[in-house]
Design a protein around this motif. Sequence first.
Motif, PDB file in Angstrom:
ATOM      1  N   PRO A   1       0.978  -1.190  -0.026  1.00  0.00           N
ATOM      2  CA  PRO A   1      -0.054   0.262  -0.072  1.00  0.00           C
ATOM      3  C   PRO A   1       0.921   1.386  -0.090  1.00  0.00           C
ATOM      4  O   PRO A   1       0.469   2.259  -0.605  1.00  0.00           O
ATOM      5  N   ASP A   2       1.920   1.225   0.397  1.00  0.00           N
ATOM      6  CA  ASP A   2       2.830   2.399   0.543  1.00  0.00           C
ATOM      7  C   ASP A   2       4.173   2.184  -0.314  1.00  0.00           C
ATOM      8  O   ASP A   2       4.995   3.081   0.019  1.00  0.00           O
ATOM      9  N   GLY A   3       4.283   1.059  -1.015  1.00  0.00           N
ATOM     10  CA  GLY A   3       5.683   1.284  -1.561  1.00  0.00           C
ATOM     11  C   GLY A   3       5.800   0.083  -2.710  1.00  0.00           C
ATOM     12  O   GLY A   3       4.671  -0.658  -2.992  1.00  0.00           O
ATOM     13  N   VAL A   4       6.693   0.054  -3.484  1.00  0.00           N
ATOM     14  CA  VAL A   4       6.999  -0.783  -4.555  1.00  0.00           C
ATOM     15  C   VAL A   4       8.586  -1.071  -4.660  1.00  0.00           C
ATOM     16  O   VAL A   4       9.345  -0.105  -4.436  1.00  0.00           O
ATOM     17  N   ILE A   5       8.786  -2.161  -5.357  1.00  0.00           N
ATOM     18  CA  ILE A   5      10.412  -2.231  -5.761  1.00  0.00           C
ATOM     19  C   ILE A   5      10.475  -1.802  -6.945  1.00  0.00           C
ATOM     20  O   ILE A   5       9.747  -2.273  -7.974  1.00  0.00           O
ATOM     21  N   LEU A   6      11.559  -1.070  -7.379  1.00  0.00           N
ATOM     22  CA  LEU A   6      12.106  -0.514  -8.705  1.00  0.00           C
ATOM     23  C   LEU A   6      13.385  -1.190  -8.723  1.00  0.00           C
ATOM     24  O   LEU A   6      14.105  -1.547  -8.161  1.00  0.00           O
ATOM     25  N   TRP A   7      13.241  -1.760 -10.128  1.00  0.00           N
ATOM     26  CA  TRP A   7      14.431  -2.688 -10.626  1.00  0.00           C
ATOM     27  C   TRP A   7      15.089  -2.203 -11.971  1.00  0.00           C
ATOM     28  O   TRP A   7      14.311  -1.745 -12.854  1.00  0.00           O
TER      29      TRP A   7
ATOM     30  N   GLY B   1      16.183   9.573  -5.171  1.00  0.00           N
ATOM     31  CA  GLY B   1      17.413   8.888  -4.288  1.00  0.00           C
ATOM     32  C   GLY B   1      18.321   8.418  -5.238  1.00  0.00           C
ATOM     33  O   GLY B   1      18.479   8.564  -6.486  1.00  0.00           O
ATOM     34  N   THR B   2      19.379   7.933  -4.733  1.00  0.00           N
ATOM     35  CA  THR B   2      20.540   7.294  -5.312  1.00  0.00           C
ATOM     36  C   THR B   2      20.862   5.949  -4.749  1.00  0.00           C
ATOM     37  O   THR B   2      20.802   5.735  -3.519  1.00  0.00           O
ATOM     38  N   GLN B   3      21.034   5.084  -5.579  1.00  0.00           N
ATOM     39  CA  GLN B   3      21.244   3.786  -5.199  1.00  0.00           C
ATOM     40  C   GLN B   3      22.588   3.325  -5.586  1.00  0.00           C
ATOM     41  O   GLN B   3      22.997   3.461  -7.044  1.00  0.00           O
ATOM     42  N   THR B   4      23.331   2.686  -5.164  1.00  0.00           N
ATOM     43  CA  THR B   4      24.737   2.042  -5.511  1.00  0.00           C
ATOM     44  C   THR B   4      24.516   0.766  -6.105  1.00  0.00           C
ATOM     45  O   THR B   4      24.385  -0.214  -5.537  1.00  0.00           O
ATOM     46  N   ALA B   5      24.930   0.491  -7.692  1.00  0.00           N
ATOM     47  CA  ALA B   5      24.910  -0.791  -8.327  1.00  0.00           C
ATOM     48  C   ALA B   5      26.338  -1.355  -8.155  1.00  0.00           C
ATOM     49  O   ALA B   5      27.311  -0.493  -8.655  1.00  0.00           O
ATOM     50  N   THR B   6      26.543  -2.459  -7.624  1.00  0.00           N
ATOM     51  CA  THR B   6      28.033  -2.949  -7.537  1.00  0.00           C
ATOM     52  C   THR B   6      28.215  -4.342  -8.133  1.00  0.00           C
ATOM     53  O   THR B   6      27.210  -4.885  -8.801  1.00  0.00           O
ATOM     54  N   PRO B   7      29.341  -4.459  -8.646  1.00  0.00           N
ATOM     55  CA  PRO B   7      29.686  -5.401  -9.652  1.00  0.00           C
ATOM     56  C   PRO B   7      29.348  -6.819  -9.093  1.00  0.00           C
ATOM     57  O   PRO B   7      29.114  -7.887  -9.617  1.00  0.00           O
ATOM     58  N   ALA B   8      29.256  -6.952  -7.446  1.00  0.00           N
ATOM     59  CA  ALA B   8      29.033  -8.096  -6.855  1.00  0.00           C
ATOM     60  C   ALA B   8      27.787  -8.583  -7.351  1.00  0.00           C
ATOM     61  O   ALA B   8      27.558  -9.885  -7.159  1.00  0.00           O
ATOM     62  N   LEU B   9      26.856  -7.940  -7.631  1.00  0.00           N
ATOM     63  CA  LEU B   9      25.460  -8.041  -7.830  1.00  0.00           C
ATOM     64  C   LEU B   9      25.013  -7.612  -9.404  1.00  0.00           C
ATOM     65  O   LEU B   9      24.101  -7.516  -9.635  1.00  0.00           O
ATOM     66  N   ALA B  10      26.127  -7.747 -10.214  1.00  0.00           N
ATOM     67  CA  ALA B  10      26.132  -7.518 -11.680  1.00  0.00           C
ATOM     68  C   ALA B  10      25.517  -6.073 -11.858  1.00  0.00           C
ATOM     69  O   ALA B  10      24.730  -5.798 -13.016  1.00  0.00           O
ATOM     70  N   HIS B  11      25.821  -5.290 -11.134  1.00  0.00           N
ATOM     71  CA  HIS B  11      25.185  -3.937 -11.154  1.00  0.00           C
ATOM     72  C   HIS B  11      23.638  -3.683 -11.368  1.00  0.00           C
ATOM     73  O   HIS B  11      23.344  -3.131 -12.041  1.00  0.00           O
ATOM     74  N   SER B  12      23.241  -4.528 -10.499  1.00  0.00           N
ATOM     75  CA  SER B  12      21.554  -4.571 -10.596  1.00  0.00           C
ATOM     76  C   SER B  12      21.115  -3.795  -9.432  1.00  0.00           C
ATOM     77  O   SER B  12      22.200  -3.232  -8.563  1.00  0.00           O
ATOM     78  N   VAL B  13      20.023  -3.283  -9.547  1.00  0.00           N
ATOM     79  CA  VAL B  13      19.373  -2.149  -8.548  1.00  0.00           C
ATOM     80  C   VAL B  13      18.144  -2.614  -8.238  1.00  0.00           C
ATOM     81  O   VAL B  13      17.353  -2.877  -8.794  1.00  0.00           O
ATOM     82  N   HIS B  14      18.066  -2.606  -6.888  1.00  0.00           N
ATOM     83  CA  HIS B  14      16.578  -2.762  -6.297  1.00  0.00           C
ATOM     84  C   HIS B  14      16.467  -1.649  -5.384  1.00  0.00           C
ATOM     85  O   HIS B  14      17.123  -1.462  -4.199  1.00  0.00           O
ATOM     86  N   VAL B  15      15.226  -0.798  -5.619  1.00  0.00           N
ATOM     87  CA  VAL B  15      14.995   0.165  -4.830  1.00  0.00           C
ATOM     88  C   VAL B  15      13.759   0.096  -4.095  1.00  0.00           C
ATOM     89  O   VAL B  15      12.564  -0.190  -4.811  1.00  0.00           O
ATOM     90  N   ASP B  16      13.545  -0.103  -2.830  1.00  0.00           N
ATOM     91  CA  ASP B  16      12.408  -0.142  -2.237  1.00  0.00           C
ATOM     92  C   ASP B  16      11.653   1.156  -1.757  1.00  0.00           C
ATOM     93  O   ASP B  16      12.075   1.807  -0.581  1.00  0.00           O
ATOM     94  N   VAL B  17      10.943   1.751  -2.621  1.00  0.00           N
ATOM     95  CA  VAL B  17      10.527   3.274  -2.482  1.00  0.00           C
ATOM     96  C   VAL B  17       9.289   2.801  -1.500  1.00  0.00           C
ATOM     97  O   VAL B  17       8.316   2.069  -1.637  1.00  0.00           O
ATOM     98  N   ARG B  18       9.322   3.870  -0.430  1.00  0.00           N
ATOM     99  CA  ARG B  18       8.154   3.677   0.599  1.00  0.00           C
ATOM    100  C   ARG B  18       7.520   5.189   0.820  1.00  0.00           C
ATOM    101  O   ARG B  18       8.163   6.152   0.160  1.00  0.00           O
TER     102      ARG B  18
END
Length: 576
Positions: free
Chosen positions: A95-101, A138-155
């Motif tokens: 109800p208050d958020g979603v994951i952005l990828w 916002g700003t999220q750090t994409a790391t090579p350890a996770l293949a430069h994937s991004v998961h943002v939990d916007v609330r």
Amino acid sequence: MGGRDAVGAGSMGSGSGGTRSGPGRPGRAGAASRRGFLAGGAVALAAAACSSGGSSGSTPAPRPTGRPGLRPATPIPGVGDEVFSLGVASGDPLPDGVILWTRLVAAPSGGTPLPSSDIPVDWQVATDERFTDVVAVGTQTATPALAHSVHVDVRGLQPGRVYFYRFRAGTVLSPVGRTRTAPAASAAASSLSFALASCQDFQNGYWPAYNAIAADDLDLVVHVGDYIYEYDPDSRFPDRRHTTPATPGLNQLRTLDDYRNRYAQYKTDPALQAAHAAAAWVVTWDDHETENNYAGLTDESGDTGDKHEDPAVFSRQRAAAYQAYYEHMPIRVGYVPGSPDLRLYRRFTFGDLLTLNVMDTRQYRTPQPGRVSQDVGRASLGENNISGTMAGPEQEAWLTGGLRASSTRWNVIAQQTMMAQLHAQVVPGIGDVLTNLDQNDGYVPYRTRLLSAVRDSRVHNPVVLSGDIHCAWVNDLRVDFNQPETPVIGTEFVCTSISSGFFLVNEEFVRQNNRLLNPHVRYFRGEKRGYTRIRVSPQQWRAEMRVAETIDRRDAPVSTDATWVVEDGRPGAQPA
């Protein structure tokens, strides 16, 4: 795919509203909302200006009072125009958020490689597709350890609202995605619309079903597994041949790079990207995301020689598969890189209308009984599988506890393989009764226990969603399928595949066996690919069996083959 940011083209105002987080720890932000309309694409992006104003921190930011903007764009060496060529996605709506990828990648055609270092990725959420009303950044750090994937939990978002989102790496903007939050808990919800999808073998054909899903104006897509296939390159379509794994000839993936490359290939498909960009997804895996018909830490039945792996070796393969899955899915889960374990079962509530229980029947299951080749064997093997489970005791307890506590009008169990009994004879009416022991038929005591719990919970309007079998079905559910005179306790809808092949003998063979052995089957269609479109109201569940004319063309039309409804308070489906 992406486009250059219109740096300095104007100001969207300033204000805090984002957080910055490290690898595996989604960022959070506050927001406000109003309804928007999907236009998407780089043209809309170019019309919006991004300026400074983002902030970082370790706790959720307050709801912004102005229009938050992005920090100034700064070019990053190696981050080129095709860095967002895998698209964007959203999922796991609350109800208050979603994951952005998203995931950053180098240009598929070669050229400068992506930096082997952390890359800051900016993100925005707005109430309109042109980003004139930005409510969170916002700003999220994409790391090579996770293949430069991004998961943002916007609330901090408003319940039951449409939002639009995008990312920026360096000066490159991503395509625009559309998403929707869930209605507030216990709020009166008038409707929910979603697609049920599974089984998208890239090599078998194109995905017109996803074009149709993208155009359906849905609240949600529920994907119940087989997002990728692990097989070696082999396709009649020159542009659909699988990536080559590190060890060709095994007909399965083994390494983290194997799985990453396969997901990246699937995600370049424009129809899949459009479906992800059009709505939030709730996903779970089946077997092919790791290996065909695996069970827990046991690899495929019948594997011999170099294909066979003992549990310790298979654990490393499963870790690679699970990490790549996490890296490529918009899911709100905790994951430790390199781990062979990932808790994927979870629950979503859509106001007072519907509860969605999402199950994982691969990670915790015991091996298929008999361990026969292709897992097709005598039905008695599954009936006598007293110690077998598909979900494990912890997940079973989680499900039954959730059913007992639920107060919503509709209660859904999304899982992988067909729940209903499906018996067959090689010559209908003659000889041994056979079944697919990889389905629930291989775990009959487990199924009886689960369906008994559904019945005894007295939960309102139980519905099971399934995939896997590459055919569309509507099934009455009973605790004991061998007693057709007993009450129907719920309905199962099984979607056909997006593109994976129909592997049963032919439709008439199945229909003959259904008439003789499976009277609970209300509908079956095997030789067409597609999905199931579902619209739910307090009074009715309406399921449309959507089929593509062909998967030989990307632009093939999609139509409705049949429509089935379940009325509130009346177990069992009826033709519309």
